[in-house]
Design a protein around this motif. Structure first.
Motif, mmCIF file in Angstrom:
data_model
loop_
_atom_site.group_PDB
_atom_site.id
_atom_site.type_symbol
_atom_site.label_atom_id
_atom_site.label_comp_id
_atom_site.label_asym_id
_atom_site.label_seq_id
_atom_site.Cartn_x
_atom_site.Cartn_y
_atom_site.Cartn_z
ATOM 1 N N TYR A 143 0.771 -1.259 0.045
ATOM 2 C CA TYR A 143 -0.097 0.013 -0.013
ATOM 3 C C TYR A 143 0.880 1.197 -0.071
ATOM 4 N N ARG A 173 -3.393 -3.987 -1.210
ATOM 5 C CA ARG A 173 -4.826 -3.456 -1.632
ATOM 6 C C ARG A 173 -5.472 -4.740 -2.429
ATOM 7 N N GLN A 183 -13.445 3.980 6.407
ATOM 8 C CA GLN A 183 -12.158 4.603 6.893
ATOM 9 C C GLN A 183 -11.222 5.273 5.675
#
Ligand code: SF4
Ligand code: SF4
Length: 397
Positions: free
Chosen positions: A108, A157, A253
């Motif tokens: 990420y 991801r 989030q």
């Protein structure tokens, strides 16, 4: 493309190549460079265009720009794969399909990402001045992180097969499974998992990026990749059966700004990610050892480079063996050399250890090369061993 798209002769070849792609009846081309998209739209209107994830489409505005250039589909930056708000608004803002890439296990916000794609781009150019030679320091760096930090494995991801319906709820109904350089077995397994929306196993089996894999072009039938996969799976497990409910949190989030104060991924990593306690640290250590050779410039023979620190239990290399080892490594295709160096050296250490010796000698590298070289490259490697008088001809049979 090293700006070659603006050189008339090269440009002509490019157009001829696109013409060939069009003539053989291709439906789609996947493109990153905006200028190429414009050319295709203008000169080959029958070809549909999907924007590659490498174009890093990570906002509504950028998606709209690419649509205006002529995109029919967009694979957004994988970094927004769990950013439901942006994905939803992006799909609402454009007519073209947003097609997330499911099987990417890159870190990420990987700091090497743009540089890595540049490296790979230049190394794949047939007429590049270095003839494809390069050292993939990026893959070494990210592998060291992935095999030592379970949380980063979870933060990556990738998307689970079980979670596709959450994307359908925001208007996304087409997905990309990357893996064209993987073996047929790998591709079939991944497609089955995502089409049945279920995988009760190790996600490393269906997600790329948790092996020291790179853009391997000369890998007939994915044999090299299979060998590397097997090696990595023994060290890292992402147990998909322990990840139900994982995706929900991401709907609210804001990962881009909250990562320092959030321990969500850490908690899931504790539950679902397992690193082999013995093998993984050894693997990371050998990668870091080579990275140290690179960043100190020792690898490049710079006279002023800091000398290698001696470790207490370190293996010594017979000087002739070390020289032959380097020459044999150079026989592998350029894109494999950095990986081969780490893997074969580590195998040679194991062989010396078995002999209860701390000195790596010819017999250790012979066994290591024979054991660690993937099948498609065995012949070249054995010829190399013969050339240096390490094996006799009859071993070839
Ligand atoms: S392969 Fe590794 S270095 Fe390259 S972009 Fe992915 S995570 Fe980063
Ligand atoms: S912000 Fe939280 S959920 Fe998002 S990547 Fe960071 S740790 Fe994971």
């Amino acid at each position: 493309m090293s700006n070659m798209e603006y050189e008339p002769n090269y440009h002509r070849k490019l157009i001829e190549h696109l013409q060939w792609i069009s003539d053989i009846g291709s439906d789609y081309v996947i493109v990153t460079i905006p200028f190429l998209i414009q050319i295709i739209k203008e000169q080959f209107p029958n070809l549909k265009i999907r924007v590659s994830t490498i174009a890093h489409v990570n906002s509504v505005n950028r998606a709209k720009f690419y649509e205006s250039l002529g995109a029919d589909e967009i694979t957004p930056s994988i970094m927004i794969n769990r950013d439901f708000k942006t994905l939803k608004n992006m799909q609402k803002a454009v007519k073209c399909k947003i097609v997330p890439l499911l099987t990417d296990g890159c870190l990420y916000q990987c700091p090497f990402r743009y540089y890595h794609y540049n490296l790979l781009g230049h190394s794949s150019q047939g007429d590049h001045q270095l003839g494809g030679n390069y050292i993939d320091s990026c893959i070494l760096n990210c592998s060291a992180i992935k095999f030592s930090n379970k949380t980063e494995v979870i933060k990556a991801r990738w998307i689970r097969p079980e979670d596709l319906s959450h994307y359908e709820e925001i208007g996304i109904d087409t997905f990309k499974i990357a893996g064209r350089r993987m073996s047929s077995e790998w591709i079939t397994r991944a497609v089955k998992a995502f089409s049945s929306r279920k995988y009760e196993g190790n996600l490393v089996d269906i997600i790329q990026g948790f092996t020291m894999s790179i853009g391997i072009e000369n890998d007939p039938h994915g044999k090299f990749q299979q060998a590397v996969d097997k090696e990595s799976k023994s060290k890292l497990i992402i147990d998909n059966t322990k990840l139900d409910g994982f995706i929900e949190f991401f709907k609210t989030q804001d990962c881009i700004s909250m990562c320092d104060e959030c321990n969500y991924c850490e908690k899931w990593a504790e539950k679902a990610v397992f690193l082999d306690k013995e093998q993984a640290p050894k693997y990371v250590e050998s990668i870091q050892d080579y990275l140290d050779d690179l960043v100190t410039s020792r690898e490049f023979g710079v006279d002023t480079a800091k000398p290698k620190e001696k470790k207490e239990d370190e293996f010594k290399w017979d000087s002739e063996t070390a020289q032959i080892f380097d020459k044999l490594i150079k026989l592998s295709p350029p894109q494999f050399q950095s990986i081969a160096k780490v893997v074969i050296a580590s195998l040679a250490e194991e062989k010396a250890k078995k002999r209860e010796s701390s000195m790596i000698e010819n017999e250790d590298i012979i066994e290591a090369f024979i054991e660690g070289t993937p099948e498609p490259f065995q012949l070249d490697m054995r010829e190399g061993l013969q050339k240096y008088g390490l094996i006799k001809e009859e071993l070839n049979n």
